[in-house]
Design a protein around this motif. Structure first.
Motif, PDB file in Angstrom:
ATOM      1  N   ASP A  88     -20.930  -3.929  12.237  1.00 56.78           N
ATOM      2  CA  ASP A  88     -20.915  -4.383  10.855  1.00 56.78           C
ATOM      3  C   ASP A  88     -19.600  -5.128  10.619  1.00 56.78           C
ATOM      4  OD1 ASP A  88     -19.799  -3.656   7.930  1.00 56.78           O
ATOM      5  OD2 ASP A  88     -21.986  -3.847   7.849  1.00 56.78           O
ATOM      6  N   HIS A  89     -19.693  -6.391  10.216  1.00 56.48           N
ATOM      7  CA  HIS A  89     -18.495  -7.224  10.153  1.00 56.48           C
ATOM      8  C   HIS A  89     -17.509  -6.750   9.085  1.00 56.48           C
ATOM      9  CE1 HIS A  89     -20.415 -10.930  12.325  1.00 56.48           C
ATOM     10  NE2 HIS A  89     -20.468  -9.812  13.030  1.00 56.48           N
ATOM     11  N   ARG A  90     -18.005  -6.337   7.933  1.00 57.95           N
ATOM     12  CA  ARG A  90     -17.093  -5.866   6.887  1.00 57.95           C
ATOM     13  C   ARG A  90     -16.321  -4.633   7.366  1.00 57.95           C
ATOM     14  NH1 ARG A  90     -16.118  -6.191   1.388  1.00 57.95           N
ATOM     15  NH2 ARG A  90     -17.700  -7.827   1.163  1.00 57.95           N
ATOM     16  N   GLU A  91     -17.016  -3.722   8.033  1.00 57.98           N
ATOM     17  CA  GLU A  91     -16.352  -2.522   8.533  1.00 57.98           C
ATOM     18  C   GLU A  91     -15.301  -2.880   9.587  1.00 57.98           C
ATOM     19  OE1 GLU A  91     -18.413   1.461   9.474  1.00 57.98           O
ATOM     20  OE2 GLU A  91     -18.131   0.501  11.457  1.00 57.98           O
ATOM     21  N   ALA A  92     -15.651  -3.794  10.497  1.00 59.00           N
ATOM     22  CA  ALA A  92     -14.707  -4.185  11.552  1.00 59.00           C
ATOM     23  C   ALA A  92     -13.471  -4.848  10.962  1.00 59.00           C
ATOM     24  CB  ALA A  92     -15.399  -5.126  12.541  1.00 59.00           C
ATOM     25  N   LEU A  93     -13.653  -5.717   9.982  1.00 60.19           N
ATOM     26  CA  LEU A  93     -12.515  -6.392   9.359  1.00 60.19           C
ATOM     27  C   LEU A  93     -11.657  -5.412   8.567  1.00 60.19           C
ATOM     28  CD1 LEU A  93     -14.267  -9.660   8.099  1.00 60.19           C
ATOM     29  CD2 LEU A  93     -12.785  -9.407  10.090  1.00 60.19           C
ATOM     30  N   THR A  94     -12.310  -4.451   7.904  1.00 59.43           N
ATOM     31  CA  THR A  94     -11.562  -3.444   7.152  1.00 59.43           C
ATOM     32  C   THR A  94     -10.715  -2.590   8.080  1.00 59.43           C
ATOM     33  OG1 THR A  94     -13.265  -3.380   5.422  1.00 59.43           O
ATOM     34  CG2 THR A  94     -11.758  -1.497   5.555  1.00 59.43           C
ATOM     35  N   ASP A  95     -11.274  -2.202   9.228  1.00 59.26           N
ATOM     36  CA  ASP A  95     -10.488  -1.428  10.204  1.00 59.26           C
ATOM     37  C   ASP A  95      -9.247  -2.205  10.638  1.00 59.26           C
ATOM     38  OD1 ASP A  95     -12.375   0.560  10.054  1.00 59.26           O
ATOM     39  OD2 ASP A  95     -13.230   0.212  12.051  1.00 59.26           O
ATOM     40  N   GLN A  96      -9.413  -3.482  10.953  1.00 54.32           N
ATOM     41  CA  GLN A  96      -8.271  -4.300  11.370  1.00 54.32           C
ATOM     42  C   GLN A  96      -7.221  -4.379  10.265  1.00 54.32           C
ATOM     43  OE1 GLN A  96      -9.458  -8.158  13.267  1.00 54.32           O
ATOM     44  NE2 GLN A  96     -11.504  -7.290  13.055  1.00 54.32           N
ATOM     45  N   TYR A  97      -7.685  -4.571   9.050  1.00 51.87           N
ATOM     46  CA  TYR A  97      -6.765  -4.680   7.914  1.00 51.87           C
ATOM     47  C   TYR A  97      -5.939  -3.393   7.773  1.00 51.87           C
ATOM     48  CZ  TYR A  97      -5.134  -6.215   3.319  1.00 51.87           C
ATOM     49  OH  TYR A  97      -4.346  -6.614   2.264  1.00 51.87           O
ATOM     50  N   LEU A  98      -6.611  -2.242   7.819  1.00 49.70           N
ATOM     51  CA  LEU A  98      -5.910  -0.972   7.649  1.00 49.70           C
ATOM     52  C   LEU A  98      -4.921  -0.720   8.779  1.00 49.70           C
ATOM     53  CD1 LEU A  98      -8.868   1.290   6.450  1.00 49.70           C
ATOM     54  CD2 LEU A  98      -6.954   0.446   5.063  1.00 49.70           C
ATOM     55  N   GLU A  99      -5.315  -1.059   9.999  1.00 50.89           N
ATOM     56  CA  GLU A  99      -4.410  -0.881  11.136  1.00 50.89           C
ATOM     57  C   GLU A  99      -3.143  -1.714  10.954  1.00 50.89           C
ATOM     58  OE1 GLU A  99      -8.212  -0.076  14.079  1.00 50.89           O
ATOM     59  OE2 GLU A  99      -7.150  -1.994  14.159  1.00 50.89           O
ATOM     60  N   GLN A 100      -3.300  -2.931  10.496  1.00 52.69           N
ATOM     61  CA  GLN A 100      -2.123  -3.779  10.321  1.00 52.69           C
ATOM     62  C   GLN A 100      -1.280  -3.334   9.125  1.00 52.69           C
ATOM     63  OE1 GLN A 100      -2.649  -7.967  10.781  1.00 52.69           O
ATOM     64  NE2 GLN A 100      -3.962  -7.748  12.561  1.00 52.69           N
ATOM     65  N   LYS A 101      -1.916  -2.794   8.098  1.00 55.67           N
ATOM     66  CA  LYS A 101      -1.143  -2.277   6.974  1.00 55.67           C
ATOM     67  C   LYS A 101      -0.315  -1.056   7.402  1.00 55.67           C
ATOM     68  CE  LYS A 101      -1.100  -3.180   3.068  1.00 55.67           C
ATOM     69  NZ  LYS A 101      -2.111  -3.088   1.974  1.00 55.67           N
ATOM     70  N   LEU A 102      -0.853  -0.224   8.284  1.00 55.73           N
ATOM     71  CA  LEU A 102      -0.073   0.890   8.821  1.00 55.73           C
ATOM     72  C   LEU A 102       1.151   0.376   9.574  1.00 55.73           C
ATOM     73  CD1 LEU A 102      -2.846   3.322  10.145  1.00 55.73           C
ATOM     74  CD2 LEU A 102      -1.168   3.817   8.344  1.00 55.73           C
ATOM     75  N   ALA A 103       0.939  -0.681  10.362  1.00 57.85           N
ATOM     76  CA  ALA A 103       2.068  -1.267  11.088  1.00 57.85           C
ATOM     77  C   ALA A 103       3.125  -1.778  10.121  1.00 57.85           C
ATOM     78  CB  ALA A 103       1.569  -2.400  11.989  1.00 57.85           C
ATOM     79  N   ILE A 104       2.708  -2.436   9.075  1.00 56.50           N
ATOM     80  CA  ILE A 104       3.647  -2.956   8.076  1.00 56.50           C
ATOM     81  C   ILE A 104       4.449  -1.826   7.435  1.00 56.50           C
ATOM     82  CG2 ILE A 104       3.720  -3.960   5.748  1.00 56.50           C
ATOM     83  CD1 ILE A 104       1.384  -5.728   6.655  1.00 56.50           C
ATOM     84  N   LYS A 105       3.767  -0.723   7.174  1.00 55.13           N
ATOM     85  CA  LYS A 105       4.434   0.402   6.510  1.00 55.13           C
ATOM     86  C   LYS A 105       5.539   0.989   7.371  1.00 55.13           C
ATOM     87  CE  LYS A 105       3.598   4.882   4.318  1.00 55.13           C
ATOM     88  NZ  LYS A 105       2.589   5.839   3.815  1.00 55.13           N
ATOM     89  N   TYR A 106       5.305   1.087   8.686  1.00 50.78           N
ATOM     90  CA  TYR A 106       6.235   1.817   9.539  1.00 50.78           C
ATOM     91  C   TYR A 106       7.143   0.964  10.411  1.00 50.78           C
ATOM     92  CZ  TYR A 106       4.373   6.288   8.151  1.00 50.78           C
ATOM     93  OH  TYR A 106       4.039   7.384   7.410  1.00 50.78           O
ATOM     94  N   LEU A 107       6.869  -0.308  10.549  1.00 52.13           N
ATOM     95  CA  LEU A 107       7.742  -1.136  11.387  1.00 52.13           C
ATOM     96  C   LEU A 107       9.209  -1.106  10.946  1.00 52.13           C
ATOM     97  CD1 LEU A 107       5.890  -4.418  12.434  1.00 52.13           C
ATOM     98  CD2 LEU A 107       7.222  -2.906  13.894  1.00 52.13           C
ATOM     99  N   PRO A 108       9.509  -1.137   9.656  1.00 53.11           N
ATOM    100  CA  PRO A 108      10.931  -1.150   9.270  1.00 53.11           C
ATOM    101  C   PRO A 108      11.671   0.151   9.547  1.00 53.11           C
ATOM    102  CG  PRO A 108       9.531  -2.036   7.524  1.00 53.11           C
ATOM    103  CD  PRO A 108       8.632  -1.364   8.497  1.00 53.11           C
ATOM    104  N   THR A 109      10.949   1.253   9.803  1.00 53.37           N
ATOM    105  CA  THR A 109      11.610   2.550   9.930  1.00 53.37           C
ATOM    106  C   THR A 109      11.399   3.238  11.278  1.00 53.37           C
ATOM    107  OG1 THR A 109       9.690   3.696   8.971  1.00 53.37           O
ATOM    108  CG2 THR A 109      11.421   2.956   7.448  1.00 53.37           C
ATOM    109  N   LEU A 110      10.415   2.813  12.039  1.00 49.68           N
ATOM    110  CA  LEU A 110      10.071   3.521  13.272  1.00 49.68           C
ATOM    111  C   LEU A 110      11.070   3.231  14.384  1.00 49.68           C
ATOM    112  CD1 LEU A 110       8.119   5.230  14.979  1.00 49.68           C
ATOM    113  CD2 LEU A 110       6.771   3.142  15.356  1.00 49.68           C
ATOM    114  N   THR A 111      11.616   4.288  14.961  1.00 51.75           N
ATOM    115  CA  THR A 111      12.525   4.147  16.094  1.00 51.75           C
ATOM    116  C   THR A 111      12.340   5.345  17.025  1.00 51.75           C
ATOM    117  OG1 THR A 111      14.840   3.781  16.745  1.00 51.75           O
ATOM    118  CG2 THR A 111      14.447   5.322  14.953  1.00 51.75           C
ATOM    119  N   VAL A 112      12.566   5.113  18.311  1.00 53.16           N
ATOM    120  CA  VAL A 112      12.455   6.207  19.279  1.00 53.16           C
ATOM    121  C   VAL A 112      13.732   6.289  20.108  1.00 53.16           C
ATOM    122  CG1 VAL A 112       9.937   6.209  19.443  1.00 53.16           C
ATOM    123  CG2 VAL A 112      11.259   4.708  20.933  1.00 53.16           C
ATOM    124  N   ASN A 113      14.048   7.499  20.508  1.00 50.24           N
ATOM    125  CA  ASN A 113      15.188   7.761  21.379  1.00 50.24           C
ATOM    126  C   ASN A 113      14.648   8.487  22.605  1.00 50.24           C
ATOM    127  OD1 ASN A 113      17.479   9.490  22.484  1.00 50.24           O
ATOM    128  ND2 ASN A 113      18.595   8.227  21.031  1.00 50.24           N
TER     129      ASN A 113
END
Length: 338
Positions: free
Chosen positions: A136-161
């Motif tokens: 289902d194209h709407r579902e596939a596009l929504t999944d991609q959108y949410l995945e990228q929004k998660l990346a946006i949320k955590y990219l400025p703060t995520l760090t590993v040691n």
């Protein structure tokens, strides 16, 4: 440079380009390909999507001729599982899809039509995008959108040691390693098991490796935003007190990295002078990697005919010997806080 204002720039990437980017025993029902939170995806449903792909997509016909449709079947089941995981992760993280943006995308539907020839040069990416087109194209596009929004949320703060050493890398004088790929994999997994049993052993390994010209380091700290490509790897998806063995660039470099992740932090923005704007593909890959901590929130069982879950690849591998590495908790360590 502090990463102030960086999320706004990343949101622009999603708004303009997100559509272009590229466990347990088997189910009790023999007809099930997967059971995910009680919902059954049947073998017949997977086969129907495979038939649709072959009928509609020239690339799927090529895969069929090469007897590679098993890749598509595994990807169908993988995307079913990731859909459930991203839905739960988005709820927990209070991330929502912009339905206006999804609706506008559906008017032009970037998933309609045949898979572009340019995409087929990379088999993994091509199979992923092929399955987007038969879902289902709407579902596939929504999944991609949410995945990228998660990346946006955590990219400025995520760090590993982490502490790490390498296996199968060229020596300091640039000569190729003498270890063949199968042996290098076995050696890397053996070291990971050793470090999980005794995490202090990595320090001795690094010291002896330095004398032999092998790369390694104690206390390496990497912010996700300074290395978006690395942020798509398992290094950024596991909690502290975890040992991993993986190949950061299996296609272009045979080197295995064996690391003990000491800390994974997301609490505050990271100051860095080396921030890099991620590509849409990297943003999507980071989003999928950030789903890794939420897999435990989903009750899933995969029919063995579709493989086993591979935490390193965030993928289904044909069998346990074909996984892209290993993830192990450090024995005796206190549970890590995410």
């Amino acid at each position: 440079m502090r990463i102030m204002g960086r999320p706004r720039a990343l949101i622009a990437v999603v708004a303009g380009a997100f559509l272009l980017s590229g466990c347990g025993a088997g189910p009790s029902q023999v007809s099930a390909a997967a059971i995910i939170d009680g919902k059954v995806t049947s073998i017949d449903q997977v086969q129907a999507l495979l038939d649709k792909a072959v009928q509609e997509q020239p690339y799927a016909k090529q895969l069929a001729a090469q007897h590679k449709l098993d890749l598509v079947g595994r990807e169908i089941v993988r995307q079913e599982l990731l859909h459930a995981v991203v839905t739960k992760a988005a709820e927990k993280e209070k991330v929502t899809a912009d339905q206006d943006a999804i609706g506008a995308a559906m008017l032009q539907d970037p998933l309609a039509g045949a898979l572009p020839q340019s995409v087929t040069q990379n088999q993994d990416s091509a199979v992923t995008q092929l399955v987007w087109r038969v879902r289902d194209h709407r579902e596939a596009l929504t999944d991609q959108y949410l995945e990228q929004k998660l990346a946006i949320k955590y990219l400025p703060t995520l760090t590993v040691n982490f502490d790490y050493t390498t296996v199968g890398a060229p020596s300091a004088d640039g000569t190729a390693p003498s270890t063949d790929p199968a042996t290098a994999r076995a050696d890397a997994i053996a070291k990971a098991r050793q470090f999980a049993a005794d995490p202090k052993a990595v320090q001795g390994e690094i010291q002896s490796g330095a004398q032999a010209g092998v790369e390694g380091n104690v206390g390496t700290q990497v912010p996700a935003l300074s290395s978006p490509q690395d942020a798509t790897t398992v290094l950024f998806g596991v909690p502290a007190n975890t040992v991993i063995a993986f190949q950061p660039n299996a296609a272009g470099n045979p080197t295995w990295v064996v690391a003990v992740v000491r800390q994974r932090a997301t609490g505050k923005a990271v100051a860095t002078d080396q921030a890099q704007q991620p590509t849409p593909d990297q943003l999507g890959g980071i989003g999928i990697r950030l789903l890794q901590p939420y897999l435990g929130d989903v009750d899933y069982r995969i029919n063995p005919r579709y493989g086993v879950w591979d935490a390193v690849g965030m993928d289904l591998a044909p069998n346990a010997n074909a996984t892209k590495g290993l993830v192990l908790p450090v024995q005796g360590a206190a549970p890590a806080q995410q």
